[in-house]
Design a protein around this motif. Structure first.
Motif, PDB file in Angstrom:
ATOM      1  N   ARG A 117      16.916  81.453  15.851  1.00  0.00           N
ATOM      2  CA  ARG A 117      18.025  82.318  15.858  1.00  0.00           C
ATOM      3  C   ARG A 117      19.436  81.957  15.018  1.00  0.00           C
ATOM      4  O   ARG A 117      19.601  80.877  15.057  1.00  0.00           O
ATOM      5  CB  ARG A 117      18.658  82.800  17.217  1.00  0.00           C
ATOM      6  N   ASN A 118      19.887  82.888  14.375  1.00  0.00           N
ATOM      7  CA  ASN A 118      21.271  82.853  13.702  1.00  0.00           C
ATOM      8  C   ASN A 118      22.336  83.639  14.244  1.00  0.00           C
ATOM      9  O   ASN A 118      22.167  84.953  14.222  1.00  0.00           O
ATOM     10  CB  ASN A 118      21.261  82.896  12.101  1.00  0.00           C
ATOM     11  N   ILE A 119      23.119  83.121  15.094  1.00  0.00           N
ATOM     12  CA  ILE A 119      24.175  83.977  15.956  1.00  0.00           C
ATOM     13  C   ILE A 119      25.569  83.742  15.499  1.00  0.00           C
ATOM     14  O   ILE A 119      26.193  82.565  15.584  1.00  0.00           O
ATOM     15  CB  ILE A 119      23.982  83.412  17.619  1.00  0.00           C
ATOM     16  N   ILE A 120      26.111  84.656  15.370  1.00  0.00           N
ATOM     17  CA  ILE A 120      27.646  84.828  14.958  1.00  0.00           C
ATOM     18  C   ILE A 120      28.154  84.975  16.415  1.00  0.00           C
ATOM     19  O   ILE A 120      28.064  85.729  17.201  1.00  0.00           O
ATOM     20  CB  ILE A 120      28.211  85.980  14.054  1.00  0.00           C
ATOM     21  N   ILE A 121      28.985  84.076  16.579  1.00  0.00           N
ATOM     22  CA  ILE A 121      30.104  84.152  17.818  1.00  0.00           C
ATOM     23  C   ILE A 121      31.333  84.463  17.239  1.00  0.00           C
ATOM     24  O   ILE A 121      32.031  83.692  16.632  1.00  0.00           O
ATOM     25  CB  ILE A 121      30.214  82.962  18.667  1.00  0.00           C
ATOM     26  N   THR A 122      32.181  85.598  17.665  1.00  0.00           N
ATOM     27  CA  THR A 122      33.331  85.898  16.943  1.00  0.00           C
ATOM     28  C   THR A 122      34.505  85.358  17.851  1.00  0.00           C
ATOM     29  O   THR A 122      34.189  85.315  19.326  1.00  0.00           O
ATOM     30  CB  THR A 122      33.496  87.442  16.582  1.00  0.00           C
ATOM     31  N   GLY A 123      35.533  84.915  17.556  1.00  0.00           N
ATOM     32  CA  GLY A 123      36.511  84.536  18.330  1.00  0.00           C
ATOM     33  C   GLY A 123      36.130  83.219  19.173  1.00  0.00           C
ATOM     34  O   GLY A 123      36.754  82.723  20.235  1.00  0.00           O
ATOM     35  N   GLY A 124      35.178  82.160  18.398  1.00  0.00           N
ATOM     36  CA  GLY A 124      34.880  80.887  19.016  1.00  0.00           C
ATOM     37  C   GLY A 124      36.012  80.080  19.133  1.00  0.00           C
ATOM     38  O   GLY A 124      35.756  79.038  20.019  1.00  0.00           O
TER      39      GLY A 124
END
Ligand code: NAD
Ligand code: TYD
Length: 352
Positions: free
Chosen positions: A4-11
């Motif tokens: 999976r390629n996951i963007i976590i915003t506000g990381g």
């Protein structure tokens, strides 16, 4: 090839950094792309222990910038988003609501548009997970709970902006079939929380022998959850939650502010070997927050019964861990309380 390629915003923020840490360490088969604008609340020092991991990427970007986010989607073949980036502090939303409209509403809709554009021909395996707050439900009297079905009734610019973003996320599910999930959580506490929020503010002010500002009479009630328990709930909902559904997350742990502040004072006196009652003497009642919500309380039986989550951290243990962390991380504390934060503190507490 990552699974999976996951963007976590506000990381780089408080909760986001715990979610990034959990996912990077637990799922080496996933690539985690932390997208954060690094506002006053974003701090890469929160992630020093994961920054060199192979499956971790940091990109400084504003979620309101469609083209930049779109480029990241294409470059990393993004199939999921866990969206935490937000302006998150009620008092700041009272000072400056427009920042909240921009990031929380416009930023969320921008992300929805990028996801829709990139995924619309194949929604299989895609997830847009929006992280929200129990504050969207409004304010309770001393009885009753928020359920997933409770009508929205936000009363601060912060909660109004989060409510608006939740509505947009649901609208994209109903209108375009975008595969979304939402969770609404109660107040978090733990390491790396920016000291504008109640618990770290009290710990740090006790450390510095400064007044402990309690709004109004301290009668307001909040439900507190240790941040790692929230991150674990996000992991479970991300993997096993049903598309289109909302899950409430809470700690079954309600405290009146004044009782909580006194409890922190007792724990700090013990830890610092102060005579009993020393820290309590610093408590100062100050002018109430305008529109201050009286009580938040979450019913999270849907999450417990359908996905088997429950909070693991007992409140006293969590508070002791948190206090120890702030005491042991003086450099982190010093870096965040100098500069821009000093000006905010002055405006919020000393010029009112
Ligand atoms: P935080 O303020 O500590 O961190 C927010 C992060 O978002 C920061 O790293 C900041 O740099 C980043 N950010 C802000 N604007 C941005 C933009 N335009 N583009 C990209 N990045 C941006 O917040 P938190 O307390 O960790 O909360 C995270 C999420 O969880 C928020 O959506 C909040 O509404 C939600 N939430 C928080 C709590 C809580 O108790 N703190 C409880 C329930 C839900
Ligand atoms: P906060 O941590 O700002 O979270 P939220 O407002 O999102 O629940 O505040 C928690 C409670 O503590 C809230 O009732 C306001 C109160 N409070 C104080 O009494 N003094 C303070 O200095 C702060 C920051 C909060």
């Amino acid at each position: 090839m990552y699974k999976r390629n996951i963007i976590i915003t506000g990381g780089a923020g408080f909760i986001g950094s715990h979610v990034v840490r959990l996912f990077v360490n637990k799922y080496p088969e996933y690539r985690i792309i932390n997208v954060d604008k690094l506002t006053y609340a974003g701090n890469l020092e929160n992630l020093i222990d994961v920054e060199k991991k192979q499956n971790y990427v940091f990109i400084k970007a504003d979620i309101c910038e469609f083209e930049k986010i779109d480029t990241i989607f294409k470059e990393y073949n993004v199939d999921s988003i866990i969206h935490l980036a937000a302006e998150s502090h009620v008092d700041r939303s009272i000072m400056n609501p427009m920042d909240f409209v921009m990031t929380n509403v416009v930023g969320t809709v921008t992300l929805l548009n990028v996801a829709l554009n990139n995924w619309k021909n194949n929604f299989e395996n895609k997830i847009f997970y929006h992280v929200s707050t129990d504050e969207v439900y409004g304010s309770l009297e001393m009885e009753g709970y928020f359920y997933e079905t409770t009508p929205y009734n936000p009363r601060s610019p912060y909660s109004a902006s989060k409510a608006s973003s939740d509505h947009f996320v649901r609208a994209y599910f109903h209108t375009y079939n975008l595969p979304i999930k939402i969770s609404n959580c109660s107040n978090n506490y733990g390491p790396f929380q920016f000291p504008e929020k109640l618990i770290p503010l009290m710990i740090i002010n006790i450390m510095n022998n400064k007044p402990l500002p309690v709004y109004g009479k301290g009668e307001n009630v909040r439900d507190w959850l240790y941040v790692e328990d929230h991150a674990e709930a996000i992991d479970i909902i991300f993997h096993y939650g049903t598309i289109g559904e909302t899950y409430n997350i809470g700690g079954d742990n309600e405290w009146k502010n004044i009782d909580l502040v006194k409890f922190i004072c007792r724990l700090m006196d013990e830890k610092l070997n102060y005579p009993p009652g020393s820290s309590e003497k610093l408590i100062t009642f100050v002018k109430d927050r305008p529109g201050h919500d009286l009580r938040y309380a979450i019913n999270c039986s849907k999450l417990k019964n359908t996905l088997g989550w429950k909070p693991k951290t007992n409140f006293k243990d969590g508070l002791i861990k948190t206090i120890n962390w702030y005491l042991e991380n003086a450099k982190w504390v010093n870096n965040v309380i100098t500069g821009e934060y000093e000006k905010y503190y002055q405006k919020q507490y000393l010029e009112r």
